[in-house]
Design a protein around this motif. Structure first.
Motif, PDB file in Angstrom:
ATOM      1  N   VAL A  34      11.007 -10.601  41.635  1.00 27.65           N
ATOM      2  CA  VAL A  34      10.665 -11.999  41.907  1.00 27.65           C
ATOM      3  C   VAL A  34      10.954 -12.865  40.688  1.00 27.65           C
ATOM      4  O   VAL A  34      11.527 -13.949  40.808  1.00 27.65           O
ATOM      5  N   VAL A  35      10.604 -12.384  39.498  1.00 33.63           N
ATOM      6  CA  VAL A  35      10.861 -13.139  38.263  1.00 33.63           C
ATOM      7  C   VAL A  35      12.359 -13.330  38.065  1.00 33.63           C
ATOM      8  O   VAL A  35      12.821 -14.437  37.762  1.00 33.63           O
ATOM      9  N   LEU A  36      13.137 -12.263  38.237  1.00 33.30           N
ATOM     10  CA  LEU A  36      14.591 -12.367  38.096  1.00 33.30           C
ATOM     11  C   LEU A  36      15.149 -13.389  39.084  1.00 33.30           C
ATOM     12  O   LEU A  36      15.970 -14.236  38.725  1.00 33.30           O
ATOM     13  N   ALA A  61       9.245  -2.226  47.708  1.00 32.14           N
ATOM     14  CA  ALA A  61       9.704  -2.956  46.520  1.00 32.14           C
ATOM     15  C   ALA A  61      11.231  -3.032  46.501  1.00 32.14           C
ATOM     16  O   ALA A  61      11.802  -4.088  46.202  1.00 32.14           O
ATOM     17  N   ILE A  62      11.892  -1.936  46.835  1.00 35.99           N
ATOM     18  CA  ILE A  62      13.357  -1.913  46.888  1.00 35.99           C
ATOM     19  C   ILE A  62      13.859  -2.915  47.927  1.00 35.99           C
ATOM     20  O   ILE A  62      14.790  -3.686  47.671  1.00 35.99           O
ATOM     21  N   ARG A  67      16.248  -8.130  49.752  1.00 37.11           N
ATOM     22  CA  ARG A  67      16.097  -9.386  50.489  1.00 37.11           C
ATOM     23  C   ARG A  67      16.249 -10.603  49.576  1.00 37.11           C
ATOM     24  O   ARG A  67      16.905 -11.579  49.941  1.00 37.11           O
ATOM     25  N   LEU A  68      15.677 -10.533  48.376  1.00 42.18           N
ATOM     26  CA  LEU A  68      15.794 -11.655  47.443  1.00 42.18           C
ATOM     27  C   LEU A  68      17.259 -11.907  47.077  1.00 42.18           C
ATOM     28  O   LEU A  68      17.691 -13.057  46.994  1.00 42.18           O
ATOM     29  N   CYS A  69      18.016 -10.841  46.869  1.00 45.20           N
ATOM     30  CA  CYS A  69      19.442 -11.002  46.559  1.00 45.20           C
ATOM     31  C   CYS A  69      20.201 -11.555  47.761  1.00 45.20           C
ATOM     32  O   CYS A  69      21.038 -12.449  47.614  1.00 45.20           O
ATOM     33  N   GLY A  74      23.580 -13.110  47.083  1.00 41.46           N
ATOM     34  CA  GLY A  74      23.923 -12.209  45.991  1.00 41.46           C
ATOM     35  C   GLY A  74      24.068 -10.786  46.491  1.00 41.46           C
ATOM     36  O   GLY A  74      24.149 -10.531  47.697  1.00 41.46           O
ATOM     37  N   THR A  75      24.064  -9.845  45.552  1.00 39.07           N
ATOM     38  CA  THR A  75      24.268  -8.436  45.882  1.00 39.07           C
ATOM     39  C   THR A  75      23.213  -7.587  45.199  1.00 39.07           C
ATOM     40  O   THR A  75      22.941  -7.740  44.012  1.00 39.07           O
TER      41      THR A  75
END
Length: 117
Positions: A34-36, A61-62, A67-69, A74-75
């Protein structure tokens, strides 16, 4: 430290430096993702080469990292899976959802090829 982050050209390398990704360590990994993401990182390589065990909280977590990427176009690449973790990923059918490479070098080459497209 259980999680190590290295900023590389075009992506962040996140290393799990513990043998277990479980209810004790998964929240830290999720927080780092999340921070990244909040700092604008859209490409993440997760190196699991030191991790020999993963439970459902680790899988969540993975998937959050993935999902964030995806949400930022992104990837997310998972690499260095040890046999038991690889087996869990396969029986969970997550190998059909996640990009997986054997090594960090392979992940970096894949990201570079995607960048050239």
């Amino acid at each position: 430290m259980a999680i190590e982050i290295l900023k590389k050209e075009g992506f962040s390398l996140v290393r799990v430096n513990t043998e277990r990704l479980d209810t004790n360590t998964a929240p830290d990994l999720k927080t780092e993702f999340v921070v990244l993401n909040n700092n604008g990182e859209k490409n993440i390589v997760l190196d699991m080469s030191k991790c020999k065990y993963c439970d459902s909280s680790g899988l969540r977590a993975i998937l959050i990292g993935n999902r964030l990427c995806e949400d930022t176009i992104g990837t997310f690449i998972l690499c260095g899976l040890q046999p038991d973790v690889d087996h869990l990923i396969k029986i969970s059918m997550l190998h059909t959802v996640l990009l997986i490479t054997k090594t960090v070098d392979e992940a970096e080459k894949l990201l570079n090829r995607k960048k050239e497209m």
